[in-house]
Design an enzyme around this catalytic site. Structure first.
Site, PDB file in Angstrom:
ATOM      1  N   SER A   1       0.849  -1.184   0.000  1.00 49.66           N
ATOM      2  CA  SER A   1       0.000   0.000   0.000  1.00 49.66           C
ATOM      3  C   SER A   1       0.892   1.244   0.000  1.00 49.66           C
ATOM      4  O   SER A   1       2.031   1.182   0.462  1.00 49.66           O
ATOM      5  CB  SER A   1      -0.869  -0.019   1.260  1.00 49.66           C
ATOM      6  OG  SER A   1      -1.398   1.253   1.506  1.00 49.66           O
ATOM      7  N   SER A   2       0.373   2.350  -0.489  1.00 50.32           N
ATOM      8  CA  SER A   2       1.184   3.586  -0.543  1.00 50.32           C
ATOM      9  C   SER A   2       1.475   4.116   0.859  1.00 50.32           C
ATOM     10  O   SER A   2       2.355   4.961   1.038  1.00 50.32           O
ATOM     11  CB  SER A   2       0.455   4.651  -1.362  1.00 50.32           C
ATOM     12  OG  SER A   2      -0.786   4.965  -0.759  1.00 50.32           O
ATOM     13  N   CYS A   3       0.790   3.601   1.871  1.00 55.55           N
ATOM     14  CA  CYS A   3       1.045   4.116   3.230  1.00 55.55           C
ATOM     15  C   CYS A   3       2.312   3.512   3.831  1.00 55.55           C
ATOM     16  O   CYS A   3       2.655   3.812   4.968  1.00 55.55           O
ATOM     17  CB  CYS A   3      -0.151   3.865   4.139  1.00 55.55           C
ATOM     18  SG  CYS A   3      -0.291   2.179   4.614  1.00 55.55           S
TER      19      CYS A   3
ATOM     20  N   TYR B   1       0.597  -1.448  10.607  1.00 52.76           N
ATOM     21  CA  TYR B   1       0.169  -2.030   9.321  1.00 52.76           C
ATOM     22  C   TYR B   1       1.290  -1.888   8.289  1.00 52.76           C
ATOM     23  O   TYR B   1       1.623  -2.824   7.562  1.00 52.76           O
ATOM     24  CB  TYR B   1      -1.084  -1.273   8.876  1.00 52.76           C
ATOM     25  CG  TYR B   1      -1.564  -1.476   7.463  1.00 52.76           C
ATOM     26  CD1 TYR B   1      -1.236  -0.564   6.465  1.00 52.76           C
ATOM     27  CD2 TYR B   1      -2.406  -2.518   7.133  1.00 52.76           C
ATOM     28  CE1 TYR B   1      -1.717  -0.712   5.178  1.00 52.76           C
ATOM     29  CE2 TYR B   1      -2.895  -2.677   5.851  1.00 52.76           C
ATOM     30  CZ  TYR B   1      -2.546  -1.766   4.883  1.00 52.76           C
ATOM     31  OH  TYR B   1      -3.029  -1.906   3.603  1.00 52.76           O
TER      32      TYR B   1
ATOM     33  N   LYS C   1       3.318  -4.754   6.163  1.00 53.36           N
ATOM     34  CA  LYS C   1       3.332  -4.769   4.696  1.00 53.36           C
ATOM     35  C   LYS C   1       4.757  -4.719   4.160  1.00 53.36           C
ATOM     36  O   LYS C   1       5.087  -5.366   3.168  1.00 53.36           O
ATOM     37  CB  LYS C   1       2.510  -3.600   4.154  1.00 53.36           C
ATOM     38  CG  LYS C   1       1.010  -3.774   4.317  1.00 53.36           C
ATOM     39  CD  LYS C   1       0.497  -4.890   3.437  1.00 53.36           C
ATOM     40  CE  LYS C   1      -0.978  -5.107   3.533  1.00 53.36           C
ATOM     41  NZ  LYS C   1      -1.453  -6.219   2.676  1.00 53.36           N
TER      42      LYS C   1
ATOM     43  N   PRO D   1      -0.550  -0.053  -4.400  1.00 52.53           N
ATOM     44  CA  PRO D   1      -1.651   0.790  -4.875  1.00 52.53           C
ATOM     45  C   PRO D   1      -1.852   2.019  -3.999  1.00 52.53           C
ATOM     46  O   PRO D   1      -1.572   1.997  -2.807  1.00 52.53           O
ATOM     47  CB  PRO D   1      -2.880  -0.118  -4.770  1.00 52.53           C
ATOM     48  CG  PRO D   1      -2.360  -1.482  -4.521  1.00 52.53           C
ATOM     49  CD  PRO D   1      -1.024  -1.315  -3.822  1.00 52.53           C
TER      50      PRO D   1
ATOM     51  N   HIS E   1     -12.100   3.973   5.247  1.00 56.70           N
ATOM     52  CA  HIS E   1     -11.204   4.993   4.703  1.00 56.70           C
ATOM     53  C   HIS E   1     -11.992   6.282   4.445  1.00 56.70           C
ATOM     54  O   HIS E   1     -13.220   6.289   4.512  1.00 56.70           O
ATOM     55  CB  HIS E   1     -10.577   4.493   3.397  1.00 56.70           C
ATOM     56  CG  HIS E   1      -9.538   3.446   3.613  1.00 56.70           C
ATOM     57  ND1 HIS E   1      -9.656   2.166   3.124  1.00 56.70           N
ATOM     58  CD2 HIS E   1      -8.350   3.489   4.240  1.00 56.70           C
ATOM     59  CE1 HIS E   1      -8.585   1.464   3.459  1.00 56.70           C
ATOM     60  NE2 HIS E   1      -7.785   2.232   4.139  1.00 56.70           N
TER      61      HIS E   1
HETATM   62  N1  LIG Z   1      -8.537  -0.227   0.470  1.00 48.53           N
HETATM   63  C1  LIG Z   1      -7.500   0.516   0.070  1.00 48.53           C
HETATM   64  O1  LIG Z   1      -7.582   1.756  -0.060  1.00 48.53           O
HETATM   65  C2  LIG Z   1      -6.160  -0.153  -0.236  1.00 48.53           C
HETATM   66  C3  LIG Z   1      -5.119   0.650  -0.745  1.00 48.53           C
HETATM   67  C4  LIG Z   1      -3.899   0.045  -1.042  1.00 48.53           C
HETATM   68  C5  LIG Z   1      -3.709  -1.303  -0.835  1.00 48.53           C
HETATM   69  N2  LIG Z   1      -4.738  -2.053  -0.337  1.00 48.53           N
HETATM   70  C6  LIG Z   1      -4.453  -3.491  -0.111  1.00 48.53           C
HETATM   71  O2  LIG Z   1      -5.395  -4.290  -0.789  1.00 48.53           O
HETATM   72  C7  LIG Z   1      -5.609  -5.517  -0.055  1.00 48.53           C
HETATM   73  C8  LIG Z   1      -7.097  -5.730   0.118  1.00 48.53           C
HETATM   74  O3  LIG Z   1      -7.621  -4.612   0.817  1.00 48.53           O
HETATM   75  P1  LIG Z   1      -9.210  -4.289   0.784  1.00 48.53           P
HETATM   76  O4  LIG Z   1      -9.354  -2.821   0.802  1.00 48.53           O
HETATM   77  O5  LIG Z   1      -9.871  -5.108  -0.280  1.00 48.53           O
HETATM   78  O6  LIG Z   1      -9.656  -4.848   2.238  1.00 48.53           O
HETATM   79  P2  LIG Z   1     -11.073  -5.452   2.676  1.00 48.53           P
HETATM   80  O7  LIG Z   1     -12.176  -4.906   1.848  1.00 48.53           O
HETATM   81  O8  LIG Z   1     -11.115  -5.277   4.142  1.00 48.53           O
HETATM   82  O9  LIG Z   1     -10.915  -7.008   2.311  1.00 48.53           O
HETATM   83  C9  LIG Z   1     -10.022  -7.810   3.018  1.00 48.53           C
HETATM   84  C10 LIG Z   1     -10.439  -9.248   2.810  1.00 48.53           C
HETATM   85  O10 LIG Z   1      -9.534 -10.074   3.546  1.00 48.53           O
HETATM   86  C11 LIG Z   1     -10.289 -11.046   4.244  1.00 48.53           C
HETATM   87  N3  LIG Z   1      -9.609 -11.444   5.469  1.00 48.53           N
HETATM   88  C12 LIG Z   1      -9.170 -10.638   6.467  1.00 48.53           C
HETATM   89  N4  LIG Z   1      -8.620 -11.376   7.469  1.00 48.53           N
HETATM   90  C13 LIG Z   1      -8.729 -12.672   7.061  1.00 48.53           C
HETATM   91  C14 LIG Z   1      -8.367 -13.925   7.652  1.00 48.53           C
HETATM   92  N5  LIG Z   1      -7.781 -13.989   8.858  1.00 48.53           N
HETATM   93  N6  LIG Z   1      -8.630 -15.060   6.965  1.00 48.53           N
HETATM   94  C15 LIG Z   1      -9.247 -15.010   5.754  1.00 48.53           C
HETATM   95  N7  LIG Z   1      -9.622 -13.865   5.138  1.00 48.53           N
HETATM   96  C16 LIG Z   1      -9.359 -12.719   5.796  1.00 48.53           C
HETATM   97  C17 LIG Z   1     -11.621 -10.367   4.582  1.00 48.53           C
HETATM   98  O11 LIG Z   1     -12.579 -11.365   4.821  1.00 48.53           O
HETATM   99  P3  LIG Z   1     -14.062 -11.002   5.285  1.00 48.53           P
HETATM  100  O12 LIG Z   1     -14.778 -10.628   4.019  1.00 48.53           O
HETATM  101  O13 LIG Z   1     -14.568 -12.262   5.894  1.00 48.53           O
HETATM  102  O14 LIG Z   1     -13.929  -9.870   6.263  1.00 48.53           O
HETATM  103  C18 LIG Z   1     -11.866  -9.540   3.310  1.00 48.53           C
HETATM  104  O15 LIG Z   1     -12.574 -10.301   2.357  1.00 48.53           O
HETATM  105  C19 LIG Z   1      -4.848  -5.378   1.268  1.00 48.53           C
HETATM  106  O16 LIG Z   1      -3.643  -6.086   1.201  1.00 48.53           O
HETATM  107  C20 LIG Z   1      -4.581  -3.881   1.358  1.00 48.53           C
HETATM  108  O17 LIG Z   1      -3.382  -3.625   2.013  1.00 48.53           O
HETATM  109  C21 LIG Z   1      -5.955  -1.540  -0.038  1.00 48.53           C
END
Ligand SMILES: NC(=O)c1ccc[n+]([C@@H]2O[C@H](COP(=O)([O-])OP(=O)(O)OC[C@H]3O[C@@H](n4cnc5c(N)ncnc54)[C@H](OP(=O)(O)O)[C@@H]3O)[C@@H](O)[C@H]2O)c1
Length: 318
Positions: free
Chosen positions: A108-110, A137, A141, A164, A180
């Site tokens: 992540s960009s953070c 976090y 990462k 991202p 967010h």
């Molecule tokens: N959102 C952003 O702005 C952003 C920006 C940059 C990078 N990212 C990266 O993108 C990736 C996905 O982020 P997201 O925004 O899609 O997050 P999210 O919507 O919270 O989705 C995370 C997923 O991971 C699953 N999960 C969490 N803990 C788990 C565990 N112990 N066992 C199995 N599944 C588990 C969750 O399951 P449940 O559905 O059951 O909760 C959910 O489906 C991350 O690596 C994050 O760092 C996100």
């Protein structure tokens, strides 16, 4: 990747995972391996190894993680560092041990230093102190990024890391305590509009500058890089364009039709003053995002309205 390749999308119900699933389905990939957390807790190494033994994925999109906004990161540091370290270590190691051809890890960009020169170039990683509100976090990462590099160096395992920018879109988390900024503002402004409120409060000074990428654009970049990127260096994914939180609130107000005023709550943290990515490495590979911010916000607001009633985390109640 062939249409019948065995593709595991870890976190397929999340914001990013569900978008990768949509993109794979649209492109005709037929062998998607999906497991809800209730069936496979990725913090459990034995369960992860059993899954890989049984299903033997060829390609892995690691989109599972514990993710949240400033307040969630700041108030739950132990969970954010533990869960993310466990999830990524278990999946990266199992993917290697069970012969996966390639793994895509999402950083992540953070994870960039708080005061790194803007726009953020991949070379700036690990060159200074992190933003304290999400350092737990970020450290997890950074460990994931380094684990991908280490497995590539020692075992020749084909793992790549994407960085991202802030993402938004359908299936996002709209809970005001853990979400967010962009989904939180859509909810706050939609509630104000629905209840004829005249003022909405923004956290902080409104001046921090941020970049946003529509999640289906990121999914498109994930499939592109799974095919075309083979380097140990992490790669930024975004637009390379930013705006202030105040400007973002005004853009969302225009989409929602809210004509009231904004107050500023200075007791809430601003976080990093500015965070915009240098995307020249990705552009040089020939990939560009497609969905402009206003269009992405319109699609997300429409999804929010259509799902507010059915999904408790997406309600109009203040
Ligand atoms: N959102 C952003 O702005 C952003 C920006 C940059 C990078 N990212 C990266 O993108 C990736 C996905 O982020 P997201 O925004 O899609 O997050 P999210 O919507 O919270 O989705 C995370 C997923 O991971 C699953 N999960 C969490 N803990 C788990 C565990 N112990 N066992 C199995 N599944 C588990 C969750 O399951 P449940 O559905 O059951 O909760 C959910 O489906 C991350 O690596 C994050 O760092 C996100």
């Amino acid at each position: 990747m062939r249409p019948d390749s065995r593709i595991y999308i870890a976190g397929h119900r999340g914001l990013v995972g569900s978008a990768i699933r949509r993109a794979c389905t649209t492109r005709g990939f037929t062998q998607l391996l999906l497991r809800e957390r209730a069936r496979l807790d990725l913090r459990d190494p034995a369960a992860v190894h059993q899954f890989f033994t049984t299903e033997r994925p060829e390609y892995v999109f690691l989109a599972a993680a514990l993710v949240g906004g400033i307040h969630a990161n700041d108030s739950r540091p132990a969970e954010f560092i533990r869960d993310n370290l466990l999830i990524q270590a278990n999946v990266i190691d199992a993917a290697f041990r069970h012969g996966a051809r390639k793994l895509l890890f999402l950083g992540s960009s953070c994870i960039y230093p708080k005061l790194a020169p803007q726009p953020l170039r991949e070379e700036s990683l690990l060159t200074g102190p992190l933003e304290p509100t999400n350092e737990w976090y970020a450290i997890a990462k950074l460990a994931g990024l380094k684990m991908c590099q280490a497995y590539r160096r020692q075992y020749g395992f084909e793992a790549i890391t994407l960085l991202p920018t802030n993402l938004y879109g359908p299936e996002d988390n709209f809970d005001l305590e853990s979400s967010h900024v962009l989904p939180a503002l859509i909810r706050k402004i939609a509630v104000a509009q629905a209840t004829a409120a005249e003022r909405v409060t923004l956290w902080g000074s409104g001046t921090p500058r941020r970049e946003f990428l529509f999640v289906d654009d990121l999914a498109d970049a994930c499939l592109f890089l799974m095919e075309h990127y083979h380097d140990e260096q992490p790669i930024n994914v975004g637009w390379g364009i930013d705006l202030s939180i105040r400007e973002l609130a005004e853009l969302i107000a225009a989409v929602v039709g809210f004509r009231g005023a904004f107050d500023l709550d200075a007791s809430r943290p601003d976080g990093t003053p500015r965070k915009v990515l240098d995307v020249s490495r990705l552009s040089a590979l020939g990939w560009r995002p497609h969905v402009p911010l206003r269009v992405g916000i319109e699609i997300t607001y429409d999804w929010y309205r259509r799902n507010a009633a059915s999904n408790p985390a997406v309600s109009t109640a203040p």
